[in-house]
Design an enzyme around this catalytic site. Structure first.
Site, PDB file in Angstrom:
ATOM      1  N   LYS A   1      25.949  46.673  39.041  1.00  0.00           N
ATOM      2  CA  LYS A   1      26.506  45.475  38.399  1.00  0.00           C
ATOM      3  C   LYS A   1      25.605  44.285  38.712  1.00  0.00           C
ATOM      4  O   LYS A   1      25.192  44.110  39.860  1.00  0.00           O
ATOM      5  CB  LYS A   1      27.934  45.231  38.912  1.00  0.00           C
ATOM      6  CG  LYS A   1      28.669  44.107  38.170  1.00  0.00           C
ATOM      7  CD  LYS A   1      30.114  43.973  38.653  1.00  0.00           C
ATOM      8  CE  LYS A   1      30.887  42.933  37.844  1.00  0.00           C
ATOM      9  NZ  LYS A   1      32.289  42.803  38.284  1.00  0.00           N
TER      10      LYS A   1
ATOM     11  N   SER B   1      35.895  42.628  34.484  1.00  0.00           N
ATOM     12  CA  SER B   1      34.569  42.144  34.231  1.00  0.00           C
ATOM     13  C   SER B   1      33.454  43.188  34.344  1.00  0.00           C
ATOM     14  O   SER B   1      32.371  42.970  33.810  1.00  0.00           O
ATOM     15  CB  SER B   1      34.252  41.004  35.206  1.00  0.00           C
ATOM     16  OG  SER B   1      34.124  41.487  36.535  1.00  0.00           O
TER      17      SER B   1
ATOM     18  N   SER C   1      38.867  43.895  37.972  1.00  0.00           N
ATOM     19  CA  SER C   1      37.574  44.056  37.296  1.00  0.00           C
ATOM     20  C   SER C   1      36.895  45.410  37.463  1.00  0.00           C
ATOM     21  O   SER C   1      35.896  45.685  36.799  1.00  0.00           O
ATOM     22  CB  SER C   1      36.603  42.964  37.755  1.00  0.00           C
ATOM     23  OG  SER C   1      36.907  41.753  37.113  1.00  0.00           O
TER      24      SER C   1
END
Lengths: 491, 95
Positions: free
Chosen positions: A78, A158, A182
């Site tokens: 990420k 997210s 997320s």
């Protein structure tokens, strides 16, 4: 069998037995990224050359016997984890030029274990979002489609790029971070398993901060076992993070076959929200039956302050964000927009550098912390947060784990829900309470909607009892037998 | 409690974000929707409840007050938008 069918566990075996090399595996994944990323936009930055270099080093480790179960495993990172020498944007234009001179603790641990980094995965800007549509580098497309439709769906957020990358088989696994859901919500939207560990289990050092009292890194992968293998490497005490937990990390894989016989599983009445999709409720009932059939005892429980989770979250998280994001001023790193004087430089830099959702949250945070409103909003929210924690503490006096749905719906269209922030926030209604309480929670794919989209169930555990979460998740996984794959994927 | 345009401008000033008039009216609507939503916390009785500031189930750890790293000016300045020698450079602040 396709090279993309390996899980981490089976790939590690094949690598060890020399049935495949790390270079072959990484080459295949590099190719999948090159082919599918222009369409899905799951990565902001790809690092194929670095990946190949790391794969060669992995093959050397496998040959000399120093390999770990993650050596040679190609993963997506990420783009919230600072990676030394590799651009880290947090999906914000304000960090477009930022190349960290240091490595985050978690990504460093994965590197040390021999994992191969394919690139930096897309996300909502500063991890603020539930659909990966707030990224400064474009939205991410979910590789899943509604049956017979071509409409683009969101991967959740997210950690939407991480989720899309693993679901489309552009990566064998990924890292995520979870502040209010997320990891879990995008995992549910893309048919993956993902765990938000106990707050403090994984170091936050070097992870771009959003809401420091909630942020927690964790893994996302194709199954529960792969999550355990990843968390084994990611977790652990770090003196550089003042809230890192100073406790031993068990081997999480040993919990996978424990079973649920004799475990008490709580079913919170308050999660049966009015207006929730009946398919989601039916899947939840199925999950209850699966656990019962395997010998668990089902206990009705109450988490009375559940409905206040979201309002607390949307005060606490923006308050912390407004403080954390004060550092982006155009002076020391990141983007700068010149102005007439220093204040003007700050204001122009932040106006151009931040997207609409980030600005909204900074503004809300600034307001609830401002003179005259602090007590009414921020302090009040912190008190209700304590009541939410007490709800969980009370419940865990009666039960070993809690079963709920992960999200109130399946993945929705890229163009739906865009206009109203509050409706978007409702996505996190089932995931936020565990974040506020700091307890571990995992989403496991448990079935398909009538439209052919994956749905997840959430397993919540006691502080630092990820093992029971893994045991219950593995039981759900085996009963569900989820094996569907998205249409768009590397084959 | 509803925010007026002047308050939105004041918050933007505090947050150091430049906003134009069109943005003020959009933000005013959005911020009021969010504040309206969180208003429901008013119905919770929190008498005698301690505020919970963190997710960690422990007191914050303290460390010994000593230097643990340093001497890396180049690394620190490597991302500077503007620098003069070993300093971050900004527009003139004092006339």
């Amino acid at each position: 069998m396709s090279i993309f069918d390996y899980t981490i566990a089976s790939a590690a075996k094949a690598l060890k037995a020399k049935e495949i090399s790390a270079v072959e595996l990484t080459t295949a994944y590099n190719k999948a990224v090159a082919e599918l990323n222009p369409r899905l936009n799951a990565f902001i930055t790809t690092t194929p050359d670095l990946a190949l270099e790391q794969a060669k080093a992995a093959d050397a480790r496998i040959a000399d016997g120093s390999a770990t179960p993650l050596t040679g495993i190609p993963i997506a990172m990420k783009d919230l984890f600072c990676t030394e020498g590799v651009r880290t944007t947090a999906a914000s234009k304000i960090l477009e030029p930022f190349i960290p001179p240091y490595e985050s603790t978690v990504s460093g641990k994965l590197k040390a274990a021999g994992a191969v980094m394919l690139g930096k995965a897309n996300l909502d800007e500063f991890a603020m979002g539930s659909a990966n549509i707030t990224s400064g580098y474009g939205s991410v497309e979910n590789p899943w489609k509604r049956q017979g439709e071509v409409a683009k769906l969101v991967p959740g957020g997210s950690s939407g790029g991480s989720a899309a990358a693993v679901a489309a088989r552009m990566a064998l696994a990924a890292t995520g971070t979870d502040t209010g859901g997320s990891i879990r919500q995008p995992a549910a939207f893309t048919g993956l398993a993902g765990i938000k560990p106990t707050y403090g289990r994984c170091s936050r050092w070097g992870v771009v901060a959003f809401a420091s009292s909630l942020d927690q890194p964790g893994p996302m992968a194709r199954n529960v076992e792969d999550n355990a293998l990843l968390l084994n490497a990611m977790a652990g005490f770090d003196e550089k993070d003042s809230t890192s937990a100073e406790r031993a990390v068990p081997d999480f894989t040993t919990a996978l076959n424990r079973g649920v016989k004799g475990l008490k599983i709580g079913i919170p009445a308050e999660y049966r929200l009015e207006g929730t999709n009946p398919e989601i409720l039916a899947l939840w009932d199925k999950g209850i039956e699966w656990l019962k059939a395997q010998g668990a005892e089902i206990v009705d429980i109450s988490l009375p302050h559940t409905k206040y989770g979201l309002p607390v979250y949307y005060i606490v998280a923006p308050a912390e964000a407004s403080s954390n994001l004060a550092r982006y001023d155009g002076v020391r790193f990141g983007k700068r927009v010149d102005g007439e004087d220093l204040i003007d430089l700050y204001e122009r830099t932040r106006a151009e550098g931040f997207g609409a959702e980030v600005k909204r949250r900074i503004m809300i945070g600034t307001y609830v912390l401002s003179h005259g409103y602090y007590d009414a909003y921020y302090l009040k929210a912190q008190k209700v947060r304590n009541l939410i924690l007490k709800d969980f503490t009370n419940a865990f006096g009666q039960v070993d784990a809690i079963l709920t749905p992960t999200a109130p719906s399946a993945a929705f269209g890229l163009d739906e829900k865009m206009n109203d922030p509050v409706t978007m926030y409702l996505n996190d209604v089932f995931t936020v309470p565990a974040s506020l309480a700091g307890v571990p929670a995992m989403s496991v794919p448990a079935g398909l909607s009538a439209e052919g989209l994956p749905l997840g169930l959430q397993i919540i555990g006691k502080h630092f009892d990820e093992e029971t979460v893994f045991a219950v998740s593995a039981a759900i996984e085996s009963a569900a037998g989820f094996s569907a794959l998205p249409e768009v994927r590397a084959k | 409690m509803s925010l007026d345009a002047a308050t939105v401008r004041r918050i933007a000033k505090l947050a150091r974000i430049r906003v134009n008039e069109e943005e003020v009216s959009t933000l005013q609507n959005e911020l009021n929707a969010i504040l309206g939503y969180v208003e429901q916390l008013g119905e919770v009785n929190v008498e005698g409840v301690e505020p919970l500031s963190g997710g960690a189930q422990m007191a914050l750890r303290q460390r010994e007050d000593k230097l643990t790293d340093g001497d890396m000016a180049e690394k620190i300045l490597a991302n500077a938008p503007d620098r003069i020698e070993n300093f971050f450079a900004v527009p003139k602040v004092v006339e």
